[in-house]
Design a protein around this motif. Structure first.
Motif, PDB file in Angstrom:
ATOM      1  N   ASN A 100       0.839  -1.187   0.000  1.00  0.00           N
ATOM      2  CA  ASN A 100       0.000   0.000   0.000  1.00  0.00           C
ATOM      3  C   ASN A 100       0.878   1.242   0.000  1.00  0.00           C
ATOM      4  N   SER A 101       0.452   2.261  -0.698  1.00  0.00           N
ATOM      5  CA  SER A 101       1.218   3.502  -0.708  1.00  0.00           C
ATOM      6  C   SER A 101       0.309   4.669  -0.352  1.00  0.00           C
ATOM      7  N   TYR A 102       0.672   5.382   0.714  1.00  0.00           N
ATOM      8  CA  TYR A 102      -0.010   6.611   1.087  1.00  0.00           C
ATOM      9  C   TYR A 102       0.936   7.797   0.848  1.00  0.00           C
ATOM     10  N   TYR A 103       1.738   7.653  -0.195  1.00  0.00           N
ATOM     11  CA  TYR A 103       2.673   8.724  -0.555  1.00  0.00           C
ATOM     12  C   TYR A 103       1.907  10.023  -0.806  1.00  0.00           C
ATOM     13  N   LYS A 104       0.743   9.894  -1.388  1.00  0.00           N
ATOM     14  CA  LYS A 104      -0.083  11.070  -1.635  1.00  0.00           C
ATOM     15  C   LYS A 104      -0.435  11.761  -0.315  1.00  0.00           C
ATOM     16  N   CYS A 105      -0.562  10.963   0.711  1.00  0.00           N
ATOM     17  CA  CYS A 105      -0.811  11.506   2.045  1.00  0.00           C
ATOM     18  C   CYS A 105       0.385  12.324   2.522  1.00  0.00           C
ATOM     19  N   ALA A 106       1.588  11.832   2.254  1.00  0.00           N
ATOM     20  CA  ALA A 106       2.801  12.564   2.634  1.00  0.00           C
ATOM     21  C   ALA A 106       2.875  13.890   1.898  1.00  0.00           C
ATOM     22  N   ILE A 116      -6.602   9.085  -1.453  1.00  0.00           N
ATOM     23  CA  ILE A 116      -7.887   9.164  -0.779  1.00  0.00           C
ATOM     24  C   ILE A 116      -8.838   8.035  -1.162  1.00  0.00           C
ATOM     25  N   ILE A 117      -8.792   7.576  -2.417  1.00  0.00           N
ATOM     26  CA  ILE A 117      -9.700   6.495  -2.825  1.00  0.00           C
ATOM     27  C   ILE A 117      -9.371   5.219  -2.059  1.00  0.00           C
ATOM     28  N   GLN A 118      -8.078   4.848  -2.067  1.00  0.00           N
ATOM     29  CA  GLN A 118      -7.681   3.622  -1.386  1.00  0.00           C
ATOM     30  C   GLN A 118      -7.913   3.731   0.119  1.00  0.00           C
ATOM     31  N   TRP A 119      -7.614   4.899   0.666  1.00  0.00           N
ATOM     32  CA  TRP A 119      -7.853   5.092   2.091  1.00  0.00           C
ATOM     33  C   TRP A 119      -9.333   4.964   2.422  1.00  0.00           C
ATOM     34  N   THR A 120     -10.168   5.556   1.576  1.00  0.00           N
ATOM     35  CA  THR A 120     -11.606   5.487   1.814  1.00  0.00           C
ATOM     36  C   THR A 120     -12.110   4.056   1.719  1.00  0.00           C
ATOM     37  N   GLU A 121     -11.603   3.314   0.735  1.00  0.00           N
ATOM     38  CA  GLU A 121     -12.017   1.911   0.599  1.00  0.00           C
ATOM     39  C   GLU A 121     -11.670   1.122   1.854  1.00  0.00           C
ATOM     40  N   HIS A 160     -19.464   0.390  -1.641  1.00  0.00           N
ATOM     41  CA  HIS A 160     -18.703   0.503  -2.892  1.00  0.00           C
ATOM     42  C   HIS A 160     -18.278   1.951  -3.067  1.00  0.00           C
ATOM     43  N   VAL A 161     -16.965   2.145  -3.254  1.00  0.00           N
ATOM     44  CA  VAL A 161     -16.431   3.495  -3.453  1.00  0.00           C
ATOM     45  C   VAL A 161     -16.326   3.754  -4.949  1.00  0.00           C
ATOM     46  N   HIS A 162     -17.056   4.730  -5.421  1.00  0.00           N
ATOM     47  CA  HIS A 162     -17.058   5.093  -6.842  1.00  0.00           C
ATOM     48  C   HIS A 162     -16.060   6.232  -7.071  1.00  0.00           C
ATOM     49  N   ASP A 163     -15.123   6.011  -7.968  1.00  0.00           N
ATOM     50  CA  ASP A 163     -14.148   7.037  -8.323  1.00  0.00           C
ATOM     51  C   ASP A 163     -14.702   7.810  -9.519  1.00  0.00           C
ATOM     52  N   HIS A 164     -15.053   9.076  -9.324  1.00  0.00           N
ATOM     53  CA  HIS A 164     -15.662   9.891 -10.378  1.00  0.00           C
ATOM     54  C   HIS A 164     -14.630  10.734 -11.127  1.00  0.00           C
ATOM     55  N   GLY A 165     -13.356  10.493 -10.838  1.00  0.00           N
ATOM     56  CA  GLY A 165     -12.332  11.261 -11.525  1.00  0.00           C
ATOM     57  C   GLY A 165     -12.171  12.647 -10.931  1.00  0.00           C
ATOM     58  N   GLU A 166     -11.574  13.514 -11.702  1.00  0.00           N
ATOM     59  CA  GLU A 166     -11.295  14.872 -11.231  1.00  0.00           C
ATOM     60  C   GLU A 166     -12.265  15.867 -11.857  1.00  0.00           C
ATOM     61  N   ASP A 167     -12.581  16.898 -11.075  1.00  0.00           N
ATOM     62  CA  ASP A 167     -13.417  17.956 -11.626  1.00  0.00           C
ATOM     63  C   ASP A 167     -12.527  18.950 -12.372  1.00  0.00           C
ATOM     64  N   GLU A 168     -13.114  20.038 -12.829  1.00  0.00           N
ATOM     65  CA  GLU A 168     -12.354  21.007 -13.621  1.00  0.00           C
ATOM     66  C   GLU A 168     -11.213  21.624 -12.837  1.00  0.00           C
ATOM     67  N   ALA A 169     -11.353  21.656 -11.520  1.00  0.00           N
ATOM     68  CA  ALA A 169     -10.300  22.245 -10.690  1.00  0.00           C
ATOM     69  C   ALA A 169      -9.247  21.209 -10.293  1.00  0.00           C
ATOM     70  N   GLY A 170      -9.410  19.990 -10.773  1.00  0.00           N
ATOM     71  CA  GLY A 170      -8.435  18.955 -10.456  1.00  0.00           C
ATOM     72  C   GLY A 170      -8.673  18.255  -9.129  1.00  0.00           C
TER      73      GLY A 170
END
Length: 872
Positions: free
Chosen positions: A315-321, A518-523, A555-565
């Motif tokens: 598992n990688s929470y590098y995004k968290c760092a 955040i997706i993996q953490w939420t799952e 079930h965690v649905h990943d809706h992608g990014e909005d216009e602001a990223g």
């Protein structure tokens, strides 16, 4: 703009550490749907540091951060890095080992070590007493079955320990010795059982937790086993997990330590300040690159490692760092003092601190020798420092952590060390304590201003934790965050109220390609919540392990990014419920693939229970159950059967949410439904009985026909105790007027006969003779009531039969047959008259038919009744 300073290439050495991760991660074994899945990984050599590509993406994310937006300006001022001393006793000497020993017993609850006043020879610390014995586990299961939301363990107790060093060691020796005596008692029994005298018993060690509980209680008894658990918890409180191992296996170690202290106390007291060396120093940094490299070193690895250095756990929470690096935290690194002074071209720590404010501090083999100040400057241990903010009230904190519109402004910042876990990298004694002391010394004013309630308890509900989503297993969630705060404030856990919130908005805004996040953490978070609730529902019905009465999914649905990223996602909950009956209560199952059963959900809507849909009836073993999907597109209102208060179940809004806390609310709505299980079963009973699938269906139809006047009778007065849906009993009453003259009897004698029990029984027998033959049953109907009264020159006899919803279907059919087939006035009159004549025929030779009396009293009317009764 962050500057990169060119430096020399560093060496790589060492390896990572093992790590236990996850709740509900991985695939549970077949049949083990409710068990916590724990994955343990072994030590593994780490291969690569941060790549240029990873750095580029991470720097792009933090490039626009203004220096004033970095965390803890009240401590750092204009600096990005601080350097503090870190005196450590030399472990190569007996004195050094004894001194360090007190920094190697972190509390099982807070992670704090003991403080030692060497001059007074006194140790003190806030210690946690857990209750992990069999009795506590049974109480936990009882609470999960009979009350509470989900499976809630008993909270640990905390106490302030303050003892002389010698007394502390004596106390630990006493506890460990008593515990070891129980272990040896079991081990001796085990030895004799398996070797049967072939080998002499010489003692030894055994892991009691790995032995079957039943076997242990057979060997030493339940009372001693409970005592073993108490002693284990006490030893953990005093000595921590490390002390449990060392003193637990070798109690005499405490005696040896005590003798060493007696012999050397004076020397240690006089020379304590000379026994520590300055081999290491601590760099506390909020520099973004330093932070998102928090696990990017050969000797430091965790789930915060970048994708190019995969965590051993997978598992990688590098995004968290990276989220932490965006102004929401700091990291404390231990580095060799000599290496830092050389790299900074400095002679003192103050000078080194001034010289390392620009560029990238640590070397990186992967990106080349130009990275870092010096090739030998690498951290060997680290602690994460979390950013908390407190607000004036819990309401303000809730607004600040709002998912849709979070507010990262305002509030008072606190730097809170992550002390619930041993440092990553080398386990250097005293590192945790030194960082906490530093945090307290530099935040006196901020800590004094925390909000408190009327009882002077710190209101943890007014706190919000910022930065990355990942939390250590021992400090995750509201309870874990309170532990961190309690450790910083050196207060007991129960001196706090409320639950700190978490803001993850920074991590959610990061580009998806920056590792996992955040997706993996939420799952993982919702999987933990689902397993906890499923386990609680299972414990209420432990005999139905493979058929849980309520089961929730997410079930965690990943809706992608909005216009602001910003990464957008949603959590969709779903659930099924099962209602059980013993197989013996059913007449038959619904026809296979019968589409007509789909209307059952519509019937529940008549009670404003809109959450029932897709009902199926299934037989499994000795049970039959109705399984139905929870209709999420519903809002239902009902009355709580426990306190009679109205309850709203708003699945329409709770089933689709955007945070684990929201999914928790969905599970709480499901709990409201499960608490109404008996009411739901009663409704199912009505429906299934009406369809004749469940025993009692004949009665339901009978009650409905009586209510709707579709069952008519000329000679029977029919009634029920309510509308057919709520009816429990139905009655049929008939009567006949007797003429004493017709029988040549005095009214008094006839009255006695009609008012007798034998007369009632024989009337029932005669009235039910033909209906019982038609139905083909051996059952009788219960006589609800009978009465006799004089009406002029006649005597009226009335009899009432009764059938209930609990009676077999055959009795309901018998009831219906009686009132339809025996419905002629002349027939009923003939039956009742014949009963009287049968009693007359039982008279003696001197019986007077007109008076019912004889010259001999034993031949009077009473005698006739008794004689007939014996004949019957």
């Amino acid at each position: 703009m962050i500057k990169i300073r060119i430096g020399k290439k560093k060496h790589s050495c060492g390896c990572g550490e093992s790590k236990k991760i996850g709740f509900g991660q991985g695939t549970p074994p077949k049949g083990e749907w409710y068990k916590k899945q724990e994955i343990v990984v072994e030590d593994a050599k780490l291969l690569r540091e941060l790549t240029e590509d990873e750095l580029e993406r991470a720097l792009a994310a933090v490039a626009e951060i203004d220096p004033d937006e970095l965390a803890f300006n009240q401590i750092f001022g204009a600096k990005k890095r601080l350097v503090i001393d870190f005196p450590v006793a030399d472990r190569d000497t007996d004195a050094g080992r004894f001194i360090n020993m007190w920094s190697e017993m972190p509390d099982v609850g807070t992670g704090e070590n003991y403080s030692v006043d060497w001059e007074k020879g006194l140790v003190s610390g806030l210690r946690t007493l857990e209750d992990t014995g069999n009795k506590a586990q049974r109480r936990t299961i009882d609470r999960a079955i009979f009350g509470g939301e989900g499976w809630k363990k008993e909270g640990p107790r905390q106490k302030k320990v303050q003892m002389k060093i010698g007394k502390w060691l004596a106390k630990v020796h006493d506890i460990a010795t008593k515990r070891q005596e129980i272990i040896q008692l079991y081990w001796k029994w085990y030895h004799e059982k398996h070797f049967k005298g072939e080998r002499p018993y010489t003692g030894g060690q055994v892991n009691m937790s790995a032995q079957p509980t039943g076997e242990i209680t057979d060997a030493i008894g339940e009372e001693k086993y409970d005592r073993y658990g108490q002693l284990t918890d006490q030893l953990k409180m005093y000595a921590g997990m490390r002390g449990l191992t060392s003193y637990g296996q070798f109690p005499d170690k405490a005696i040896r330590d005590g003798k060493y202290w007696q012999t050397n106390a004076a020397f240690i007291k006089q020379n304590i300040n000379k026994m520590s060396n300055d081999k290491y120093v601590i760099v506390i940094t909020r520099d973004p690159v330093d932070m998102f490299r928090m696990s990017d070193f050969n000797q430091i690895s965790s789930c915060h490692s970048p994708p190019s250095r995969p965590s051993p756990s997978g598992n990688s929470y590098y995004k968290c760092a990276v989220a932490e690096a965006m102004g929401h935290g700091a990291v404390a690194y231990v580095v060799p003092k000599t290496n830092l002074l050389v790299a900074a071209d400095a002679e003192t720590l103050e000078e080194a601190e001034d010289n390392i404010q620009e560029g990238e501090l640590f070397a990186d083999e992967t990106r080349g020798s130009h990275v870092g100040y010096e090739m030998d400057l690498v951290p060997i241990s680290r602690i994460r420092i979390r950013q908390f903010r407190y607000y004036r009230s819990p309401g303000w904190a809730t607004d600040a952590a709002d998912y849709a519109k979070p507010n990262t402004e305002g509030g008072v910042q606190l730097a809170v060390p992550e002390t619930s876990k041993m440092p990553y990298g080398l386990k250097i004694p005293g590192f945790l304590d030194r960082i906490e002391d530093w945090a307290r010394e530099n935040q006196v004013e901020a800590m004094a201003g925390v909000p408190r309630n009327s009882n002077d308890k710190i209101d943890a509900g007014a706190f919000v934790i910022y930065g990355g989503s990942y939390e250590e297993a021992s400090s995750e969630g509201p309870v874990g965050r309170r532990k961190l705060l309690a450790s910083l404030f050196q207060s007991r856990f129960d001196e706090f109220v409320g639950e700190p919130k978490q803001d993850t908005s920074t991590e959610r805004k990061l580009p998806k390609e920056i590792g996992q996040g955040i997706i993996q953490w939420t799952e993982a978070a919702v999987a933990e919540i689902a397993m906890r609730w499923n386990e609680a529902w299972h414990l209420r019905n432990p005999d139905l392990a493979s058929h849980p009465p309520m089961e929730v999914f997410a079930h965690v649905h990943d809706h992608g990014e909005d216009e602001a990223g910003v990464v957008e996602f949603s959590i969709e909950g779903s659930a099924v419920m099962r209602v059980f009956w013993p197989e013996t209560e059913w007449n038959q199952l619904p026809p296979l693939n019968d589409a007509s059963i789909e209307w059952i959900g519509d019937e529940f809507k008549n009670w404003d229970l809109n959450f029932v849909e897709n009902v199926v009836v299934i037989k499994r073993g000795k049970y039959i159950y109705a399984k139905f999907d929870i209709n999420n597109n519903s809002v239902s209102n009902l009355i709580n059967r426990e306190d009679r208060k109205p309850v709203e179940i708003d699945l329409l809004h709770t089933h689709l949410t955007y945070s684990p806390d929201g999914f928790e609310e969905y599970c709480k709505d499901l709990e409201k439904i499960d608490r109404q299980r008996e009411m739901l079963k009663a409704i199912f009973n009505r429906i299934f009985k009406r369809e004749r699938w469940l025993s009692g269906g004949e009665f339901s139809e009978l009650a409905m026909d009586i209510e709707n006047s579709e069952l008519n009778s000329h000679q029977w007065d029919l009634g029920s105790d309510g509308e057919y849906e709520d009816s429990y009993e139905a009655t049929a009453t008939t009567w006949h007027d007797f003429d004493p003259e017709e029988f040549g009897m005095e009214p008094e004698a006839l009255f006695k006969i009609l008012d007798s029990r034998p007369f009632r029984l024989l009337v029932r027998k005669k009235l039910l003779k033909e209906p019982r033959e038609i139905v083909g049953t051996q059952y009788w109907l219960s006589i609800q009531d009978s009465s006799v009264e004089e009406t002029g020159n006649k005597i009226r006899y009335q009899i009432q039969f009764r059938v209930t919803a609990d009676d077999p279907d055959e009795q309901a059919r018998l009831f219906r047959t009686l009132v339809t087939e025996v419905d002629d006035a002349d027939e009923i009159a003939a039956i009742m008259n014949q009963v009287v004549k049968d009693i007359q025929n039982a008279r003696g030779p001197d019986f007077d038919e007109r008076t019912g009396l004889s010259e001999n009293k034993k031949y009077d009317a009473n005698w006739a009744v008794k004689t007939w009764k014996l004949g019957l």
